[in-house]
Design a protein around this motif. Structure first.
Motif, short mmCIF file in Angstrom:
data_model
loop_
_atom_site.label_atom_id
_atom_site.label_comp_id
_atom_site.label_asym_id
_atom_site.label_seq_id
_atom_site.Cartn_x
_atom_site.Cartn_y
_atom_site.Cartn_z
N GLU A 1 0.84 -1.20 0.00
CA GLU A 1 0.00 0.00 0.00
C GLU A 1 0.88 1.25 0.00
OE1 GLU A 1 -3.69 0.08 0.76
OE2 GLU A 1 -3.38 -1.88 -0.18
N GLU A 2 1.88 1.24 0.87
CA GLU A 2 2.75 2.41 0.98
C GLU A 2 3.48 2.67 -0.33
OE1 GLU A 2 4.53 2.86 5.42
OE2 GLU A 2 4.99 0.99 4.42
N GLU B 1 1.11 4.26 -2.79
CA GLU B 1 0.86 5.66 -2.45
C GLU B 1 2.07 6.53 -2.79
OE1 GLU B 1 -2.10 6.80 -1.83
OE2 GLU B 1 -2.75 4.71 -1.92
N ARG C 1 2.14 9.71 -5.63
CA ARG C 1 1.98 10.99 -4.95
C ARG C 1 2.04 12.12 -5.97
NH1 ARG C 1 6.53 10.99 -0.65
NH2 ARG C 1 7.11 12.72 -2.00
N HIS D 1 -5.39 6.71 -9.19
CA HIS D 1 -4.78 7.75 -8.36
C HIS D 1 -4.72 9.09 -9.09
CE1 HIS D 1 -3.66 4.30 -5.94
NE2 HIS D 1 -3.36 5.13 -4.98
#
Ligand SMILES: Nc1nc2c(ncn2[C@@H]2O[C@H](COP(=O)(O)OP(=O)(O)OP(=O)(O)O)[C@@H](O)[C@H]2O)c(=O)[nH]1
Ligand SMILES: [Mg+2]
Length: 266
Positions: free
Chosen positions: A117-118, A121, A125, A160
């Motif tokens: 998940e990190e 993300e 970004r 995203h």
């Protein structure tokens, strides 16, 4: 300052590439075209590793990570000097070096641990300008595997809200290998289309053309301009993907800055 994620499957050469960028002696030798200045402690540390590992004829261990917060941030200033049609200028880049395992896992349906998940993300970004994706393999089945990962990666990029503005520099790494070296001049046709046709078709179809470029790079390079033997030896006892530098004094990476320049400047 541009944030760039260096991603790609296991053993595609990400850590070695970053270490080579950081390694100062690389730029004070033959190349007068650019100068790379490590800007923080993490970058200076990896420069030391270039000296203590690559220049000792050894290779990096696979990158492992407990949490994205513990990943080092590499920060460099890259001064471009003498390229035709480009005036002297410099840019700063910040990189994170992820384990290839995390990239490969995005295609698995049961993936989804915290690091995964990190990682996702971080990659998408808003302040990330682009991703440098290194691929190094084309043995049977690889194209299919890479294609599944890339399809999933592009879906995530879209969800995203980065489909329109995230640049992707897709590079065939370790291109000093004999089967690849002659394809370096037109990597999109002679490396990607030829060796990874499904993955290439997906990228061409789904990414806005202005946001994608294909590159051939080699961190180890060849022995000399007129002696295209690879400057590497395959490591004994390890899988075919593990190699070390062959003649340290002749270490001259091939094309490692061009994708960064494009990711930063477009
Ligand atoms: N032939 C060749 N081998 C390379 C090159 N760059 C790296 N390697 C070798 O490829 C292997 C993997 O390199 P790494 O830099 O650890 O790869 P990685 O992508 O960081 O791997 P993970 O951390 O597991 O994701 C090592 O044996 C390196 O020495 C290159 O330009 N040419
Ligand atoms: Mg690594």
């Amino acid at each position: 300052m541009g944030n760039i994620c260096v991603i790609g499957p296991r053993a595609s050469g990400k850590t070695t590439y970053l270490a080579a960028l950081a390694y100062k002696r690389m730029t004070i030798g033959k190349s007068k075209q650019f100068n790379i200045i490590p800007l923080n402690d993490d970058s200076r540390e990896i420069a030391e590793k270039a000296e203590n590992i690559i220049c000792q004829g050894e290779s990096f261990e696979p990158t492992r990570v407990e949490s994205v917060d513990t990943l080092p941030d590499y920060s460099f200033k890259i001064a471009v000097k003498k390229f035709p049609r480009i005036k002297e200028e410099s840019f700063q880049l910040v990189f994170k070096d992820y384990p290839g395992e995390v990239f490969e896992k995005i295609a698995e349906s049961d993936a989804g641990d915290a690091i995964q998940e990190e990682f996702i993300e971080e990659c998408f970004r808003k302040d990330v300008e682009g991703c440098l994706i290194l691929f190094s393999d084309w043995i049977k089945g690889t194209d299919n595997h890479y294609n599944r990962i890339i399809n999933r990666f592009l879906e995530l990029m879209d969800s995203h809200d980065r489909a329109k503005d995230l640049r992707l520099a897709v590079a065939m790494s370790k291109c000093e290998r004999g089967e690849l070296w002659s394809g370096r001049l037109d990597p999109e046709t002679d490396l990607f289309n030829r060796h990874l046709p499904m993955t290439t078709a997906t990228l061409r179809e789904k990414v806005t053309p202005k946001n994608i470029r294909f590159y051939a790079i080699s961190t180890f390079g060849v022995l000399r301009r007129n002696d295209p033997r690879p400057n590497r030896i395959d490591e004994q006892g390890k899988s075919g993907q593990a190699s070390v530098l062959r003649e340290i004094p002749r270490w001259q990476p091939y094309n490692i800055i061009a994708p960064l320049y494009w990711l930063n400047k477009g």
